[in-house]
Structure formats: C-alpha cells, structure tokens
Write a protein that holds these residues in place. Sequence first.
Motif, PDB file in Angstrom:
ATOM      1  N   TYR A   1      34.463 137.538  60.814  1.00  0.00           N
ATOM      2  CA  TYR A   1      33.756 138.756  60.419  1.00  0.00           C
ATOM      3  C   TYR A   1      32.526 138.393  59.593  1.00  0.00           C
ATOM      4  O   TYR A   1      32.551 137.453  58.790  1.00  0.00           O
ATOM      5  CB  TYR A   1      34.665 139.664  59.589  1.00  0.00           C
ATOM      6  N   LEU A   2      31.470 139.159  59.790  1.00  0.00           N
ATOM      7  CA  LEU A   2      30.254 139.024  58.992  1.00  0.00           C
ATOM      8  C   LEU A   2      30.236 140.212  58.033  1.00  0.00           C
ATOM      9  O   LEU A   2      30.194 141.371  58.469  1.00  0.00           O
ATOM     10  CB  LEU A   2      29.021 139.024  59.896  1.00  0.00           C
TER      11      LEU A   2
ATOM     12  N   SER B   1      31.401 141.326  64.039  1.00  0.00           N
ATOM     13  CA  SER B   1      32.550 140.443  64.239  1.00  0.00           C
ATOM     14  C   SER B   1      32.276 139.595  65.474  1.00  0.00           C
ATOM     15  O   SER B   1      31.472 139.957  66.330  1.00  0.00           O
ATOM     16  CB  SER B   1      33.847 141.244  64.413  1.00  0.00           C
ATOM     17  N   ALA B   2      32.937 138.446  65.530  1.00  0.00           N
ATOM     18  CA  ALA B   2      32.714 137.532  66.651  1.00  0.00           C
ATOM     19  C   ALA B   2      34.015 136.842  67.026  1.00  0.00           C
ATOM     20  O   ALA B   2      34.801 136.456  66.157  1.00  0.00           O
ATOM     21  CB  ALA B   2      31.648 136.492  66.283  1.00  0.00           C
TER      22      ALA B   2
ATOM     23  N   PHE C   1      31.416 130.102  67.629  1.00  0.00           N
ATOM     24  CA  PHE C   1      31.196 131.537  67.423  1.00  0.00           C
ATOM     25  C   PHE C   1      29.696 131.780  67.245  1.00  0.00           C
ATOM     26  O   PHE C   1      28.916 130.849  66.988  1.00  0.00           O
ATOM     27  CB  PHE C   1      31.936 132.028  66.178  1.00  0.00           C
ATOM     28  N   SER C   2      29.289 133.038  67.370  1.00  0.00           N
ATOM     29  CA  SER C   2      27.889 133.381  67.088  1.00  0.00           C
ATOM     30  C   SER C   2      27.769 134.864  66.752  1.00  0.00           C
ATOM     31  O   SER C   2      28.516 135.701  67.267  1.00  0.00           O
ATOM     32  CB  SER C   2      26.987 133.043  68.277  1.00  0.00           C
TER      33      SER C   2
ATOM     34  N   ASN D   1      37.462 135.006  57.845  1.00  0.00           N
ATOM     35  CA  ASN D   1      38.441 135.290  58.897  1.00  0.00           C
ATOM     36  C   ASN D   1      39.279 136.529  58.586  1.00  0.00           C
ATOM     37  O   ASN D   1      40.220 136.834  59.311  1.00  0.00           O
ATOM     38  CB  ASN D   1      39.356 134.081  59.121  1.00  0.00           C
ATOM     39  N   THR D   2      38.929 137.241  57.517  1.00  0.00           N
ATOM     40  CA  THR D   2      39.533 138.540  57.223  1.00  0.00           C
ATOM     41  C   THR D   2      38.427 139.486  56.789  1.00  0.00           C
ATOM     42  O   THR D   2      37.323 139.053  56.440  1.00  0.00           O
ATOM     43  CB  THR D   2      40.589 138.457  56.105  1.00  0.00           C
TER      44      THR D   2
END
Length: 353
Positions: free
Chosen positions: A39-40, A49-50, A58-59, A74-75
């Motif tokens: 998650y961004l 999210s990716a 990932f990108s 990652n959360t």
Amino acid sequence: MKKASLVLLLSMVLCNCTGQKTAYLLHGSIQEKDINKLYLISSGQVIDSAEVSDKGEFSFKGEIILPKLANIANTRNPRVASLNCTVILEPGDLTMVPLGFYDEYKVTGSRTNDLFNTFVQKSIELTQYYESHEGQEGVLEEVQQKWETFLVDGAKKNNGNLFGLICLREVADDLEPQEVRNILDSFKARMQETDLWKALNERNVKLMGTAPGSPYTEFSQTDIHGNVISSKDVLAAEGVKYVLIDFWASWCGPCMREVPYLKETYSKYFKKGFQILGVSLDRSKDAWLKAITDNQMNWVHVSDLKYWDNEVSREYGITSIPANFLVDASTGRIIATNLRGDDLEKKISELLK
C-alpha cells in the motif's frame, strides 16, 4: 537525542512552479516471500495499492501536484506493518532498494529522497557510535551535539526543499522559538505552501505566544474532584504571587523524576505565594489520581484525560513533557519556561526573597 526511526512519519513537499500534476513511477522488489500486496499511504490515507509479483516486484504510478511524504507498507497502517519504507513522493522514476541496515528499505531516484537517506544514515551512525561508547563520560552529550549540529546545518542550507524542513522539525524542540522563527522565515515562498512548513509555523506561533514576556493563555479543566477549575481563579487566589503551570503525566518517567523538585519548592514557598497548577496528559483517571496520592503532590491538578489531545497542551504547543511555564500572577505574563531540577527552586527563591 531523538533516534530516527525508519518508519518515521515525516512530511516532504517540493512544489513545482506551474502547479501542474506531474507523473511519478515508484517501483522496486522485496525479499519477503509472504507479502503479496503493498500500500502507498500518505497522511494516514491509502492512495494506491499494488500487487507483488512472484519475483517480489511491484510498481505504483500516478500524478502529483506537490511532492509529499508517503509510506510503502504491507498493511494499511504503516505503524504496525512488518515492511514499511518512507518515500518522498515526487515526480520522476523512484526505486525502492534495500537500505543495507536492519533489513529495511530506502528509496532512490530523486535529490530529496537522497537527502532524506543521509538523514537516516546519520542517525544510524550516531546511534551505533553511542551504543559502542555507552558508559564513557560525555559520550551522550557529544552525540547530541553532533546530531543537533547536523540538523541545524541541514535546515539552514536547504531552505528550498523539504529536507530542510525535516531537519528543522527534528531539532525545533531544542532551539529557542525565535531561532526557529528565523529559520522558518528563511524558507522560500514555495516551501511555505507545504503542509510541513504550515504545521511547523502553527506550532511556532503558539510557542512564540508562550515565550517569557508573553501573556499566558487562560484555560479551564476538571480537577481531581470533578470540579471545573479556571486558571484565572488560581492566579487570583488570595496570597498567590507566582503560578507554575506544569504539564506532566503519571506514565512519563522524566515527569515523575521532577516531582521531588516540585515538592521541595512547593513546601518551601507555598506560604510565601507560590502555587503549582498541574495539567496532566494522562488518559487513565485511576493512574492520574494514584500518582498524585502516592507522591503527595498537594497542589492544584486538572486534566481532561485526553492524553496528547489534552486541549490545554495543544493550545500551548506542547509536544513533549515535562514542560512548564512560570506566570506572574500580578501581570498574567510568563516570566520563565521549563524550569527543571534545582533551577525551579533557585528561580522562586530569587522572586520570593
């Protein structure tokens, strides 16, 4: 010294002159095999999210008007994430790579991200130096001075980017409000549009308003008996000449270590006109009352039991405790701040000879 955390929530903005959205590409690969989604996150909000490929790749792609701080995690809550990487989200091709310490990551590909990485690196180096020399006389003071010098230098030399604001935010509590004001005013106009500059400015305005010579800010809160107590009434009480507004909490170790000094000064000078108005940042009423009773803190106490959201502490710009303000009851003006240890008794003895 404030040890920089690799999950530190900092803000960084580098405004472009046109205000137009500009594309960014943020990509990389991770080593963790059990993570399949990232998650961004910025300002507590998930902005993208990716999916993580079988190869760990990932990108994120998007457009941004003003660069800002974000976290790759990652959360949805980076504070509890097992993978959490700070990134300065800004136009360009950004890559997340292993940091080289503690199995963490860093982002490269832009000048501001590279500057932020020097901040993290410096903190790690000083922390490791302190740990390897712990116990040696003067080592803590040496490390603290090096860290402060690094931060002040970074703030003054980077008034056109957010790295300067990051440094200023970390060192602001160790500087006089007027010095912080001078550095803030030196930032270029585009930087003064950023959220980080505005946040620092807002707090500095409050601190400037509580500097010696300024009138204190009146307030009311509930005391230990459930009655609403006004600071104005405390200052106006018969015989009171000076009031120490003391911000503390039962869970705060440094606060509790100041209690013996408060008690000694209070017992010596209460009858001569000294009073203490304690404002607690506790959230447990039981813990608050127990600390007062067990330590025989027999002065005036108030709290709204809102922890760091205590309304009075927010009004006074409090970000760390203990903190205190000595007020002249006859004028309502602050005459000293943050009197610790023997300095409190020394000051009161001078005033109430």
